[in-house]
Write a protein that holds these residues in place. Sequence first.
Motif, PDB file in Angstrom:
ATOM      1  N   LEU A  21      48.774  39.245  70.878  1.00 21.09           N
ATOM      2  CA  LEU A  21      47.892  39.004  69.736  1.00 21.09           C
ATOM      3  C   LEU A  21      48.393  39.712  68.484  1.00 21.09           C
ATOM      4  O   LEU A  21      48.379  39.135  67.391  1.00 21.09           O
ATOM      5  N   LYS A  22      48.850  40.942  68.632  1.00 16.00           N
ATOM      6  CA  LYS A  22      49.377  41.674  67.471  1.00 16.00           C
ATOM      7  C   LYS A  22      50.645  41.015  66.944  1.00 16.00           C
ATOM      8  O   LYS A  22      50.819  40.866  65.734  1.00 16.00           O
ATOM      9  N   PHE A  23      51.534  40.613  67.830  1.00 20.79           N
ATOM     10  CA  PHE A  23      52.758  39.930  67.402  1.00 20.79           C
ATOM     11  C   PHE A  23      52.411  38.642  66.665  1.00 20.79           C
ATOM     12  O   PHE A  23      52.908  38.385  65.568  1.00 20.79           O
ATOM     13  N   TYR A  24      51.550  37.814  67.258  1.00 22.49           N
ATOM     14  CA  TYR A  24      51.167  36.546  66.638  1.00 22.49           C
ATOM     15  C   TYR A  24      50.498  36.790  65.287  1.00 22.49           C
ATOM     16  O   TYR A  24      50.763  36.089  64.314  1.00 22.49           O
ATOM     17  N   GLY A  25      49.628  37.785  65.236  1.00 24.36           N
ATOM     18  CA  GLY A  25      48.953  38.109  63.977  1.00 24.36           C
ATOM     19  C   GLY A  25      49.927  38.513  62.888  1.00 24.36           C
ATOM     20  O   GLY A  25      49.821  38.061  61.737  1.00 24.36           O
ATOM     21  N   SER A  84      48.601  32.148  71.464  1.00 22.29           N
ATOM     22  CA  SER A  84      49.330  31.748  70.264  1.00 22.29           C
ATOM     23  C   SER A  84      48.579  30.631  69.539  1.00 22.29           C
ATOM     24  O   SER A  84      48.372  30.674  68.318  1.00 22.29           O
ATOM     25  N   HIS A  85      48.155  29.630  70.290  1.00 21.49           N
ATOM     26  CA  HIS A  85      47.406  28.500  69.738  1.00 21.49           C
ATOM     27  C   HIS A  85      46.132  28.972  69.036  1.00 21.49           C
ATOM     28  O   HIS A  85      45.851  28.590  67.896  1.00 21.49           O
ATOM     29  N   GLU A  86      45.385  29.828  69.715  1.00 18.44           N
ATOM     30  CA  GLU A  86      44.125  30.300  69.139  1.00 18.44           C
ATOM     31  C   GLU A  86      44.360  31.200  67.916  1.00 18.44           C
ATOM     32  O   GLU A  86      43.576  31.182  66.969  1.00 18.44           O
ATOM     33  N   MET A  87      45.457  31.957  67.913  1.00 21.34           N
ATOM     34  CA  MET A  87      45.768  32.785  66.744  1.00 21.34           C
ATOM     35  C   MET A  87      46.161  31.922  65.547  1.00 21.34           C
ATOM     36  O   MET A  87      45.938  32.309  64.398  1.00 21.34           O
ATOM     37  N   ILE A  88      46.703  30.750  65.786  1.00 26.44           N
ATOM     38  CA  ILE A  88      46.954  29.818  64.678  1.00 26.44           C
ATOM     39  C   ILE A  88      45.625  29.393  64.069  1.00 26.44           C
ATOM     40  O   ILE A  88      45.481  29.315  62.850  1.00 26.44           O
ATOM     41  N   HIS A  89      44.607  29.183  64.913  1.00 28.63           N
ATOM     42  CA  HIS A  89      43.272  28.872  64.382  1.00 28.63           C
ATOM     43  C   HIS A  89      42.689  30.071  63.629  1.00 28.63           C
ATOM     44  O   HIS A  89      42.053  29.902  62.582  1.00 28.63           O
ATOM     45  N   VAL A  90      42.912  31.280  64.127  1.00 25.16           N
ATOM     46  CA  VAL A  90      42.471  32.476  63.398  1.00 25.16           C
ATOM     47  C   VAL A  90      43.090  32.475  62.003  1.00 25.16           C
ATOM     48  O   VAL A  90      42.413  32.679  61.001  1.00 25.16           O
ATOM     49  N   LYS A  91      44.393  32.217  61.940  1.00 30.81           N
ATOM     50  CA  LYS A  91      45.092  32.151  60.646  1.00 30.81           C
ATOM     51  C   LYS A  91      44.476  31.088  59.749  1.00 30.81           C
ATOM     52  O   LYS A  91      44.237  31.305  58.565  1.00 30.81           O
ATOM     53  N   GLN A  92      44.185  29.916  60.316  1.00 29.76           N
ATOM     54  CA  GLN A  92      43.627  28.821  59.526  1.00 29.76           C
ATOM     55  C   GLN A  92      42.281  29.201  58.912  1.00 29.76           C
ATOM     56  O   GLN A  92      42.026  28.920  57.738  1.00 29.76           O
ATOM     57  N   PHE A  93      41.422  29.851  59.696  1.00 30.48           N
ATOM     58  CA  PHE A  93      40.126  30.293  59.184  1.00 30.48           C
ATOM     59  C   PHE A  93      40.284  31.450  58.201  1.00 30.48           C
ATOM     60  O   PHE A  93      39.673  31.467  57.135  1.00 30.48           O
ATOM     61  N   ALA A  94      41.093  32.437  58.558  1.00 28.53           N
ATOM     62  CA  ALA A  94      41.230  33.637  57.725  1.00 28.53           C
ATOM     63  C   ALA A  94      41.856  33.323  56.367  1.00 28.53           C
ATOM     64  O   ALA A  94      41.501  33.943  55.355  1.00 28.53           O
ATOM     65  N   LYS A  95      42.751  32.352  56.328  1.00 30.98           N
ATOM     66  CA  LYS A  95      43.390  31.975  55.064  1.00 30.98           C
ATOM     67  C   LYS A  95      42.638  30.844  54.356  1.00 30.98           C
ATOM     68  O   LYS A  95      43.132  30.289  53.378  1.00 30.98           O
ATOM     69  N   ASN A 133      53.071  24.417  66.761  1.00 30.80           N
ATOM     70  CA  ASN A 133      53.627  25.754  66.547  1.00 30.80           C
ATOM     71  C   ASN A 133      53.347  26.764  67.646  1.00 30.80           C
ATOM     72  O   ASN A 133      53.970  27.829  67.661  1.00 30.80           O
ATOM     73  N   ASP A 134      52.424  26.469  68.559  1.00 28.24           N
ATOM     74  CA  ASP A 134      52.061  27.489  69.550  1.00 28.24           C
ATOM     75  C   ASP A 134      53.223  27.859  70.472  1.00 28.24           C
ATOM     76  O   ASP A 134      53.467  29.043  70.727  1.00 28.24           O
TER      77      ASP A 134
END
Length: 152
Positions: A21-25, A84-95, A133-134
């Motif tokens: 999670l930290k790497f993906y973030g 990885s997939h879910e962290m892409i969604h985190v990025k999408q929401f956070a940005k 991208n995941d």
Amino acid sequence: MQIRTEGIPDKETRRLCKQALKFYGKELLGPRLFKNIKIHLVFEDLPNKFNAMCNWTDDNHTCREFLISVNKKLNRKTLLITLSHEMIHVKQFAKRELKDYLCSDKVKWKGEVYCLKETEYWSSPWEKEAYENDTILYKKFKQLQKENDVCI
């Protein structure tokens, strides 16, 4: 990034999930946003068709806190790709690329409004981005682990 875990089967899996999670973030968010994100990672029984789900838990304007629910039946590789997939969604929401409309079945993706009832899961652009991208992101993490002589 702050990570809280729940229901993870063992210490090794917890450690690996936090590292991933930290790497993906770091790969997805940028330093300032990375330090302001909070993840609550929960392993639970999900219906077989779901590997995981990601939801913001604070407010939909400046999403910084997220719940990622993961199916506890996943093997290690699938787990890491799923994170990885879910962290892409985190990025999408956070940005603010992806925004849920409250009390509605609509979302906004990069300025365009989509009705969830009329949009197929597989054809939604936010899912296309995540699926495209995941595995790439997972392979970067796996390579880093290999370089550091850590088995995953």
